[in-house]
Design a protein around this motif. Sequence first.
Motif, PDB file in Angstrom:
ATOM      1  N   ALA A   6       0.843  -1.201   0.000  1.00 28.21           N
ATOM      2  CA  ALA A   6       0.000   0.000   0.000  1.00 28.21           C
ATOM      3  C   ALA A   6       0.875   1.246   0.000  1.00 28.21           C
ATOM      4  O   ALA A   6       0.487   2.297  -0.497  1.00 28.21           O
ATOM      5  N   THR A   7       2.078   1.111   0.540  1.00 26.29           N
ATOM      6  CA  THR A   7       2.986   2.256   0.619  1.00 26.29           C
ATOM      7  C   THR A   7       3.308   2.793  -0.766  1.00 26.29           C
ATOM      8  O   THR A   7       3.170   3.982  -1.041  1.00 26.29           O
ATOM      9  N   GLU A   8       3.721   1.879  -1.649  1.00 25.05           N
ATOM     10  CA  GLU A   8       4.007   2.348  -3.012  1.00 25.05           C
ATOM     11  C   GLU A   8       2.727   2.785  -3.707  1.00 25.05           C
ATOM     12  O   GLU A   8       2.717   3.756  -4.484  1.00 25.05           O
ATOM     13  N   THR A  42      -8.332   6.216  -1.030  1.00 20.99           N
ATOM     14  CA  THR A  42      -8.785   5.526   0.180  1.00 20.99           C
ATOM     15  C   THR A  42      -7.806   4.421   0.533  1.00 20.99           C
ATOM     16  O   THR A  42      -7.532   3.533  -0.276  1.00 20.99           O
ATOM     17  N   ASP A  43      -7.275   4.505   1.731  1.00 18.89           N
ATOM     18  CA  ASP A  43      -6.354   3.485   2.232  1.00 18.89           C
ATOM     19  C   ASP A  43      -7.201   2.448   2.970  1.00 18.89           C
ATOM     20  O   ASP A  43      -7.594   2.633   4.110  1.00 18.89           O
ATOM     21  N   ASP A  44      -7.493   1.354   2.246  1.00 23.43           N
ATOM     22  CA  ASP A  44      -8.402   0.316   2.757  1.00 23.43           C
ATOM     23  C   ASP A  44      -7.635  -0.880   3.318  1.00 23.43           C
ATOM     24  O   ASP A  44      -8.144  -1.997   3.329  1.00 23.43           O
ATOM     25  N   ILE A  45      -6.430  -0.644   3.781  1.00 26.36           N
ATOM     26  CA  ILE A  45      -5.565  -1.771   4.156  1.00 26.36           C
ATOM     27  C   ILE A  45      -6.156  -2.621   5.291  1.00 26.36           C
ATOM     28  O   ILE A  45      -5.885  -3.802   5.388  1.00 26.36           O
ATOM     29  N   TYR A  46      -7.011  -2.009   6.132  1.00 26.39           N
ATOM     30  CA  TYR A  46      -7.633  -2.783   7.233  1.00 26.39           C
ATOM     31  C   TYR A  46      -9.062  -3.187   6.899  1.00 26.39           C
ATOM     32  O   TYR A  46      -9.883  -3.402   7.782  1.00 26.39           O
ATOM     33  N   GLU A  47      -9.392  -3.301   5.604  1.00 26.62           N
ATOM     34  CA  GLU A  47     -10.780  -3.542   5.184  1.00 26.62           C
ATOM     35  C   GLU A  47     -11.379  -4.808   5.776  1.00 26.62           C
ATOM     36  O   GLU A  47     -12.590  -4.885   5.966  1.00 26.62           O
ATOM     37  N   HIS A 100      -5.058  -1.138  -1.384  1.00 22.56           N
ATOM     38  CA  HIS A 100      -5.220  -2.384  -0.629  1.00 22.56           C
ATOM     39  C   HIS A 100      -3.854  -3.056  -0.493  1.00 22.56           C
ATOM     40  O   HIS A 100      -2.906  -2.677  -1.175  1.00 22.56           O
ATOM     41  N   SER A 101      -3.825  -4.085   0.352  1.00 19.33           N
ATOM     42  CA  SER A 101      -2.533  -4.730   0.577  1.00 19.33           C
ATOM     43  C   SER A 101      -2.706  -6.129   1.123  1.00 19.33           C
ATOM     44  O   SER A 101      -3.696  -6.433   1.791  1.00 19.33           O
ATOM     45  N   MET A 102      -1.721  -6.958   0.845  1.00 20.89           N
ATOM     46  CA  MET A 102      -1.643  -8.283   1.466  1.00 20.89           C
ATOM     47  C   MET A 102      -1.183  -8.178   2.911  1.00 20.89           C
ATOM     48  O   MET A 102      -1.405  -9.091   3.708  1.00 20.89           O
ATOM     49  N   SER A 103      -0.491  -7.084   3.251  1.00 17.30           N
ATOM     50  CA  SER A 103       0.273  -6.997   4.495  1.00 17.30           C
ATOM     51  C   SER A 103      -0.502  -7.418   5.736  1.00 17.30           C
ATOM     52  O   SER A 103      -0.046  -8.263   6.509  1.00 17.30           O
ATOM     53  N   LYS A 104      -1.657  -6.798   5.943  1.00 13.59           N
ATOM     54  CA  LYS A 104      -2.352  -6.961   7.220  1.00 13.59           C
ATOM     55  C   LYS A 104      -3.350  -8.111   7.179  1.00 13.59           C
ATOM     56  O   LYS A 104      -3.491  -8.846   8.150  1.00 13.59           O
ATOM     57  N   SER A 105      -4.037  -8.286   6.056  1.00 12.57           N
ATOM     58  CA  SER A 105      -5.084  -9.311   5.984  1.00 12.57           C
ATOM     59  C   SER A 105      -4.505 -10.721   5.981  1.00 12.57           C
ATOM     60  O   SER A 105      -5.194 -11.668   6.344  1.00 12.57           O
ATOM     61  N   TRP A 146       6.199  -8.982   2.571  1.00 13.62           N
ATOM     62  CA  TRP A 146       6.119  -9.423   1.172  1.00 13.62           C
ATOM     63  C   TRP A 146       6.020  -8.260   0.203  1.00 13.62           C
ATOM     64  O   TRP A 146       6.336  -8.394  -0.977  1.00 13.62           O
ATOM     65  N   ARG A 147       5.489  -7.176   0.669  1.00 13.19           N
ATOM     66  CA  ARG A 147       5.398  -5.948  -0.119  1.00 13.19           C
ATOM     67  C   ARG A 147       4.540  -6.121  -1.384  1.00 13.19           C
ATOM     68  O   ARG A 147       4.972  -5.824  -2.500  1.00 13.19           O
ATOM     69  N   ILE A 148       3.322  -6.619  -1.161  1.00 12.20           N
ATOM     70  CA  ILE A 148       2.372  -6.736  -2.272  1.00 12.20           C
ATOM     71  C   ILE A 148       1.121  -5.940  -1.922  1.00 12.20           C
ATOM     72  O   ILE A 148       0.462  -6.215  -0.909  1.00 12.20           O
TER      73      ILE A 148
HETATM   74  N1  PLP Z   1      -1.483   2.212   5.390  1.00  5.08           N
HETATM   75  C1  PLP Z   1      -1.737   2.106   6.694  1.00  5.08           C
HETATM   76  C2  PLP Z   1      -2.914   2.817   7.271  1.00  5.08           C
HETATM   77  C3  PLP Z   1      -0.912   1.336   7.526  1.00  5.08           C
HETATM   78  O1  PLP Z   1      -1.190   1.242   8.822  1.00  5.08           O
HETATM   79  C4  PLP Z   1       0.216   0.687   6.957  1.00  5.08           C
HETATM   80  C5  PLP Z   1       1.144  -0.090   7.786  1.00  5.08           C
HETATM   81  O2  PLP Z   1       1.140  -0.040   8.989  1.00  5.08           O
HETATM   82  C6  PLP Z   1       0.442   0.824   5.580  1.00  5.08           C
HETATM   83  C7  PLP Z   1      -0.416   1.595   4.827  1.00  5.08           C
HETATM   84  C8  PLP Z   1       1.606   0.167   4.914  1.00  5.08           C
HETATM   85  O3  PLP Z   1       1.120  -0.866   4.090  1.00  5.08           O
HETATM   86  P1  PLP Z   1       2.042  -1.827   3.200  1.00  5.08           P
HETATM   87  O4  PLP Z   1       2.735  -2.775   4.108  1.00  5.08           O
HETATM   88  O5  PLP Z   1       1.062  -2.538   2.312  1.00  5.08           O
HETATM   89  O6  PLP Z   1       2.963  -0.976   2.440  1.00  5.08           O
END
Ligand code: PLP
Length: 391
Positions: free
Chosen positions: A100-102, A201-206, A231-236, A242-244
């Motif tokens: 999600a960072t990139e 929209t940063d839906d990483i915790y969707e 969106h991201s694989m990171s949290k779900s 893995w950085r996807i």
């Molecule tokens: N967005 C939010 C709200 C986060 O809390 C985090 C990580 O803590 C990220 C993005 C980073 O996501 P990613 O690991 O997919 O780059």
Amino acid sequence: MTHRRISAKAERFTESVIREMNRLAVGAGAVSLAQGFPDFPCPPELKDAAAAAIHDDLNQYAITWGAKPLRDAIASSTVRHFPGRESIDPETQVTVTCGATEAMVAAMLGLLDPGDEVIVFEPYYENYGPDAILAGAIPRYVTLHEPDWSIDEAELRAAFGPRTRGLVLNSPHNPTGKVFSREELARIAELCVEHDVIAFTDDIYEHLVFEGEHIPLATLPGMAERTVSIHSMSKSYSVTGWRIGWTIAPPDLSVGIRRVHDFLTVGAAAPLQAAAVVALGFPDSYYTNLVAGYRERRDAILPAIRAAGFRVHEPAGAYYVMTDIRDLTDEDDVAYAMRLIREPGIAGVPGSSFFSRPELGRTKLRFAFPKRLETLAAAAERLGRIRTPVS
Ligand code: PLP
């Protein structure tokens, strides 16, 4: 301090406080509830899928905007999980990124011009400020008001102006655990439509919601054509390393994101993209168990944080607890966070790092709880040692 050899842009932001706190905690042997990443394994099916992809020699660049099987899986799993999300075209609307960072920085770089303004609710995840700066954009902060981190409609309206081009929304929200309601989203959407603004929209915790439901802003009237969802694989799936990640955006916006992404990173790791396809096919029971597991962790750590004397904002989603330290100390958040790392040996993140004006976070400390129950028990034991107020 001015560093002669770094750019004016880089000069404007410092190292991430979240990641720095984690590093300090590890160095000091403290229990780290600082940075938000799991200390437990990812699902075994993912490890097997990643290993198999490497054994199958999936070693070369994937298509820059994402391997087709992954983009197909993203489109269908999004439609499956979120009512109101319909017919996502993987060919023109999905872009796979390095997390999600990139995704956020590529979206801002691809869609904002220098001098454009972007609205950011504060407190906020600390990357958004630097992302805006890198894009040459100007962040306009709108306060989420305690105790329930609500929006003042007049303040939000006043933040929109002729140069507003973007708005960042993160729900469920880091650092507060707030899950934005349909009414709040409707107000945000109306203003975005009225002012022709793009929503990032940063839906990483969707998938991590304890109370309420995650409603993608893109599903509100007029928003599908102006929303870049991230969106991201990171949290779900517990694979932050893995950085996807990926964006879903209308074709005209995806063009800008893809152009930047192509030159920024070329693409995310090909074998891990193959493994991500497996994750997105997990049955509904996976997500039910995920939430149940995080609810258990939340319920394990909250009483200990409260008993130690912190004021607590109960999170409705994500995996963070925002606390207030004013009953415990007269020190500011940074000094108190450093003190806790030394004794009793527990790390959180100073609240000021989530605000544009540090003074707004001076009595706050954020804890993250994506940890094994044993880690949380060790944290609770240390929190129990904060018996009397320290000052
Ligand atoms: N967005 C939010 C709200 C986060 O809390 C985090 C990580 O803590 C990220 C993005 C980073 O996501 P990613 O690991 O997919 O780059």
